[in-house]
Design a protein around this motif. Sequence first.
Motif, PDB file in Angstrom:
ATOM      1  N   PHE A 134       5.625 -18.151 -26.582  1.00  0.00           N
ATOM      2  CA  PHE A 134       6.608 -17.076 -26.537  1.00  0.00           C
ATOM      3  C   PHE A 134       6.281 -16.094 -25.419  1.00  0.00           C
ATOM      4  O   PHE A 134       7.156 -15.669 -24.674  1.00  0.00           O
ATOM      5  CB  PHE A 134       6.656 -16.332 -27.870  1.00  0.00           C
ATOM      6  CG  PHE A 134       7.365 -15.012 -27.794  1.00  0.00           C
ATOM      7  CD1 PHE A 134       8.742 -14.959 -27.754  1.00  0.00           C
ATOM      8  CD2 PHE A 134       6.657 -13.837 -27.748  1.00  0.00           C
ATOM      9  CE1 PHE A 134       9.405 -13.738 -27.674  1.00  0.00           C
ATOM     10  CE2 PHE A 134       7.301 -12.616 -27.668  1.00  0.00           C
ATOM     11  CZ  PHE A 134       8.680 -12.575 -27.629  1.00  0.00           C
ATOM     12  N   LEU A 135       5.014 -15.731 -25.293  1.00  0.00           N
ATOM     13  CA  LEU A 135       4.606 -14.772 -24.284  1.00  0.00           C
ATOM     14  C   LEU A 135       4.867 -15.285 -22.875  1.00  0.00           C
ATOM     15  O   LEU A 135       5.386 -14.554 -22.019  1.00  0.00           O
ATOM     16  CB  LEU A 135       3.120 -14.445 -24.467  1.00  0.00           C
ATOM     17  CG  LEU A 135       2.568 -13.237 -23.757  1.00  0.00           C
ATOM     18  CD1 LEU A 135       3.294 -11.980 -24.221  1.00  0.00           C
ATOM     19  CD2 LEU A 135       1.092 -13.124 -24.024  1.00  0.00           C
ATOM     20  N   VAL A 136       4.547 -16.537 -22.611  1.00  0.00           N
ATOM     21  CA  VAL A 136       4.794 -17.129 -21.291  1.00  0.00           C
ATOM     22  C   VAL A 136       6.288 -17.181 -20.995  1.00  0.00           C
ATOM     23  O   VAL A 136       6.720 -16.813 -19.891  1.00  0.00           O
ATOM     24  CB  VAL A 136       4.158 -18.534 -21.204  1.00  0.00           C
ATOM     25  CG1 VAL A 136       4.639 -19.282 -19.967  1.00  0.00           C
ATOM     26  CG2 VAL A 136       2.646 -18.425 -21.201  1.00  0.00           C
ATOM     27  N   LEU A 137       7.085 -17.615 -21.955  1.00  0.00           N
ATOM     28  CA  LEU A 137       8.531 -17.674 -21.739  1.00  0.00           C
ATOM     29  C   LEU A 137       9.124 -16.288 -21.534  1.00  0.00           C
ATOM     30  O   LEU A 137      10.033 -16.104 -20.714  1.00  0.00           O
ATOM     31  CB  LEU A 137       9.210 -18.376 -22.913  1.00  0.00           C
ATOM     32  CG  LEU A 137       8.938 -19.867 -23.037  1.00  0.00           C
ATOM     33  CD1 LEU A 137       9.582 -20.415 -24.296  1.00  0.00           C
ATOM     34  CD2 LEU A 137       9.439 -20.606 -21.814  1.00  0.00           C
ATOM     35  N   LEU A 150       8.203 -15.185 -17.960  1.00  0.00           N
ATOM     36  CA  LEU A 150       9.018 -15.934 -16.995  1.00  0.00           C
ATOM     37  C   LEU A 150      10.456 -15.438 -16.980  1.00  0.00           C
ATOM     38  O   LEU A 150      11.062 -15.337 -15.912  1.00  0.00           O
ATOM     39  CB  LEU A 150       8.980 -17.429 -17.309  1.00  0.00           C
ATOM     40  CG  LEU A 150       7.663 -18.144 -16.982  1.00  0.00           C
ATOM     41  CD1 LEU A 150       7.732 -19.582 -17.447  1.00  0.00           C
ATOM     42  CD2 LEU A 150       7.373 -18.068 -15.499  1.00  0.00           C
ATOM     43  N   SER A 151      10.996 -15.124 -18.125  1.00  0.00           N
ATOM     44  CA  SER A 151      12.373 -14.630 -18.159  1.00  0.00           C
ATOM     45  C   SER A 151      12.469 -13.244 -17.521  1.00  0.00           C
ATOM     46  O   SER A 151      13.485 -12.922 -16.902  1.00  0.00           O
ATOM     47  CB  SER A 151      12.909 -14.593 -19.583  1.00  0.00           C
ATOM     48  OG  SER A 151      12.264 -13.597 -20.332  1.00  0.00           O
ATOM     49  N   LEU A 152      11.426 -12.424 -17.651  1.00  0.00           N
ATOM     50  CA  LEU A 152      11.419 -11.131 -16.974  1.00  0.00           C
ATOM     51  C   LEU A 152      11.366 -11.294 -15.465  1.00  0.00           C
ATOM     52  O   LEU A 152      12.063 -10.596 -14.727  1.00  0.00           O
ATOM     53  CB  LEU A 152      10.225 -10.292 -17.435  1.00  0.00           C
ATOM     54  CG  LEU A 152      10.343  -9.627 -18.789  1.00  0.00           C
ATOM     55  CD1 LEU A 152       9.050  -8.872 -19.091  1.00  0.00           C
ATOM     56  CD2 LEU A 152      11.514  -8.682 -18.839  1.00  0.00           C
ATOM     57  N   LYS A 196      15.738 -11.382 -10.446  1.00  0.00           N
ATOM     58  CA  LYS A 196      16.096 -11.773  -9.078  1.00  0.00           C
ATOM     59  C   LYS A 196      17.604 -11.731  -8.903  1.00  0.00           C
ATOM     60  O   LYS A 196      18.359 -12.242  -9.716  1.00  0.00           O
ATOM     61  CB  LYS A 196      15.592 -13.181  -8.770  1.00  0.00           C
ATOM     62  CG  LYS A 196      14.138 -13.246  -8.484  1.00  0.00           C
ATOM     63  CD  LYS A 196      13.783 -14.605  -7.959  1.00  0.00           C
ATOM     64  CE  LYS A 196      12.351 -14.652  -7.491  1.00  0.00           C
ATOM     65  NZ  LYS A 196      11.996 -15.932  -6.944  1.00  0.00           N
ATOM     66  N   LYS A 197      18.018 -11.105  -7.819  1.00  0.00           N
ATOM     67  CA  LYS A 197      19.434 -11.062  -7.493  1.00  0.00           C
ATOM     68  C   LYS A 197      19.675 -11.909  -6.266  1.00  0.00           C
ATOM     69  O   LYS A 197      18.987 -11.770  -5.265  1.00  0.00           O
ATOM     70  CB  LYS A 197      19.894  -9.629  -7.254  1.00  0.00           C
ATOM     71  CG  LYS A 197      19.814  -8.792  -8.500  1.00  0.00           C
ATOM     72  CD  LYS A 197      20.348  -7.407  -8.256  1.00  0.00           C
ATOM     73  CE  LYS A 197      20.244  -6.610  -9.547  1.00  0.00           C
ATOM     74  NZ  LYS A 197      20.733  -5.254  -9.376  1.00  0.00           N
ATOM     75  N   VAL A 198      20.664 -12.754  -6.348  1.00  0.00           N
ATOM     76  CA  VAL A 198      20.941 -13.661  -5.229  1.00  0.00           C
ATOM     77  C   VAL A 198      22.028 -13.086  -4.361  1.00  0.00           C
ATOM     78  O   VAL A 198      22.943 -12.458  -4.749  1.00  0.00           O
ATOM     79  CB  VAL A 198      21.359 -15.043  -5.755  1.00  0.00           C
ATOM     80  CG1 VAL A 198      21.684 -15.960  -4.604  1.00  0.00           C
ATOM     81  CG2 VAL A 198      20.246 -15.602  -6.610  1.00  0.00           C
TER      82      VAL A 198
END
Length: 53
Positions: A38-41, A44-46, A51-53
């Motif tokens: 959970f912590l890794v996911l 990663l989601s943060l 990121k804005k494309v």
Amino acid sequence: MLSWSLTFLVIALIAAALGFGGIAGTAVGIAKILFFVFLVLFILSLIFGRKKV
């Protein structure tokens, strides 16, 4: 996923209080694994969510 981790932690605490050491150890192991996944996911989601494309 965090709720599953907390569920296994509660199961481990109850099993330890009742004297079931093997079940408590297994539940704590599962809770740790789920918490770190959970912590890794979450991290990663943060990172990738900002990121804005």
